[in-house]
Design an enzyme around this catalytic site. Structure first.
Site, PDB file in Angstrom:
ATOM      1  N   ASP A  97       3.360   2.296   8.303  1.00  0.00           N
ATOM      2  CA  ASP A  97       2.201   1.751   7.809  1.00  0.00           C
ATOM      3  C   ASP A  97       2.106   0.330   7.053  1.00  0.00           C
ATOM      4  O   ASP A  97       2.178   0.366   5.800  1.00  0.00           O
ATOM      5  CB  ASP A  97       0.999   2.622   7.135  1.00  0.00           C
ATOM      6  CG  ASP A  97       0.638   3.624   7.818  1.00  0.00           C
ATOM      7  OD1 ASP A  97       0.745   3.704   9.089  1.00  0.00           O
ATOM      8  OD2 ASP A  97       0.410   4.754   7.338  1.00  0.00           O
ATOM      9  N   ASP A 153       0.933  -1.074   0.054  1.00  0.00           N
ATOM     10  CA  ASP A 153       0.058   0.066   0.037  1.00  0.00           C
ATOM     11  C   ASP A 153       0.992   1.173   0.019  1.00  0.00           C
ATOM     12  O   ASP A 153       0.741   2.253   0.721  1.00  0.00           O
ATOM     13  CB  ASP A 153      -1.019   0.004   1.020  1.00  0.00           C
ATOM     14  CG  ASP A 153      -2.017   0.895   1.014  1.00  0.00           C
ATOM     15  OD1 ASP A 153      -2.315   1.371   0.113  1.00  0.00           O
ATOM     16  OD2 ASP A 153      -2.499   1.540   2.118  1.00  0.00           O
TER      17      ASP A 153
END
Length: 317
Positions: free
Chosen positions: A265, A248
Site C-alpha cells: 500500500d 501511511d
C-alpha cells in the site's frame, strides 16, 4: 433442410461486394445445394444451427492476458522475474477477492499459458469506480500531482464522474510508479507486473491462494520481534536514502511471508525532501508501527533512535 433465417452472425465483418445480406439472397444461396450452408457459413462468418459459434474468447478463464495492452512504461522493471508470464497467448482467470478497501479492492488472478502448465498467481488491485470510491486522504496526498491537460484538472476539481475516474487513474499510476521505484531501490515491496487503466497487477505475497498475514496478526517471540524490527529499519532506511517516507505506515500494511517483512500500500509515498512536513511524515511512520513493536516488548528508545537515523538518511538533520 435447416431454415436459413436461423443463421447467427459470428462477428461483424463489415459490408463487402457480393455478400448475401437479404432473406431473398440467402434463399437463393439455399437453393444451390445441400452443402452450401457450410460453405456460406465459412465464407461469411455465420454459424449453422446446432453448432457452437466461433468467438475470440479464450479457451478458459475470464480474458486473454492484458500484458500486450500495457506499454513498455506500464510494465515492471527489467529484468522481469522468471515467474512473470509474458506470453501473448496467456489467459487470465479470476480466483476470488483478497481484500476490500475504501479506495480499491484486491483480487487474486491466475495468468497461465494453455497446454503448457506455465502459470503464475498475481494480486490485481482495482481502484474503485466513481460511484463507490472514497479516498480518505485524497487532497493532501494528491497535492502536486496535476495532469497535463487543464480539462482533466478542472474535472478533478469539480468532482465530476470523469474527474473522479481521473483521480482513480492517478492513484493507480502513483502506486505503480512507487512500487517500481522502491523495487529498483531494494525495498521489500511486491514486484509491479503491469498497470492498465485503474488495475494494477503485482506480485502476490502468499501461498496456495492465501495471502501472507499482516504484521498486526502476528504474535512473535523475542527473537522474531527483533528480526522483524531490523527488517523494518532496513527498509525504511532504504526509503529515506531515496528521499521518501511511506506516508501511511502501520502494522496493517506490512506483510510477513516466511519471516520476510514486505511493505504494501504505497500510492501515497511522500517526497520528504520536497515536502515541508517531510520530517513529520518520517516520524509518524516510525511512531505508528513502533507502537506495535513496543507493545510487544521492544525497547521504546529504539523507536526514537530509528526516527533520528531516518532523518539523517534523508539529510533532514
Amino acid at each position: 433442410m435447416p431454415n436459413h433465417d436461423e443463421f447467427q452472425p459470428m462477428r461483424s465483418r463489415g459490408r463487402g461486394p457480393g455478400r448475401a445480406r437479404t432473406r431473398e439472397d440467402r434463399g437463393h444461396v439455399a437453393d444451390r445445394g445441400p452443402n452450401v450452408f457450410a460453405e456460406y457459413a465459412a465464407k461469411y462468418g455465420l454459424t449453422p444451427p446446432g453448432e457452437e459459434a466461433v468467438t475470440d474468447d479464450p479457451p478458459y478463464g475470464d480474458r486473454w492476458t492484458t500484458w500486450d495492452d500495457s506499454t513498455a512504461g506500464q510494465r515492471g522493471p527489467r529484468p522481469y522475474p522468471d515467474w512473470v508470464v509474458t506470453e501473448l497467448g496467456a489467459v487470465d482467470t479470476e480466483l476470488g477477492i483478497l481484500k476490500t478497501g475504501k479506495e480499491a479492492d484486491v483480487f487474486l488472478v491466475e495468468r497461465s499459458v494453455p497446454e503448457t502448465g506455465k502459470a503464475t498467481v498475481m494480486a490485481a488491485k482495482r481502484y474503485r469506480d466513481p460511484k463507490h470510491r472514497m479516498f480518505h486522504r485524497d487532497d493532501g496526498y494528491r497535492e502536486g500531482r496535476r495532469d497535463r491537460e487543464s480539462r482533466v484538472n478542472r474535472a478533478m476539481a469539480k468532482g465530476s464522474a470523469f474527474g473522479r475516474e481521473a483521480i482513480a487513474g492517478q492513484w493507480a499510476h502513483a502506486e505503480f510508479a512507487a512500487l517500481t521505484s522502491l523495487w529498483t531501490a531494494g525495498v521489500a515491496v511486491p514486484y509491479p507486473v503491469q498497470i492498465l487503466g485503474t488495475e494494477l497487477l503485482m506480485e502476490f505475497i502468499g501461498a496456495d491462494g492465501v495471502a501472507a498475514p499482516r504484521l498486526a496478526q502476528l504474535r512473535p517471540d523475542a527473537d522474531e520481534l527483533h528480526d522483524l524490527w531490523e527488517q523494518l529499519a532496513h527498509n525504511l532506511s532504504v526509503l529515506a536514502l531515496a528521499g521518501y517516507a511511506h506516508g501511511d505506515l502501520s502494522a496493517y500494511n506490512l506483510l510477513v511471508q516466511d519471516g520476510r517483512l514486505v511493505v504494501i500500500d504505497v500510492p501515497q509515498i511522500v517526497d520528504v525532501v520536497g515536502n515541508p512536513h517531510g520530517r513529520e511524515f518520517l516520524d509518524r511512520d516510525v511512531r505508528n508501527v513502533g507502537g506495535w513493536f513496543t507493545a510487544r516488548g521492544l525497547d521504546p528508545d529504539r523507536v526514537q533512535q530509528l526516527s533520528d537515523a531516518l532523518a539523517s538518511d534523508a539529510r533532514l538533520s
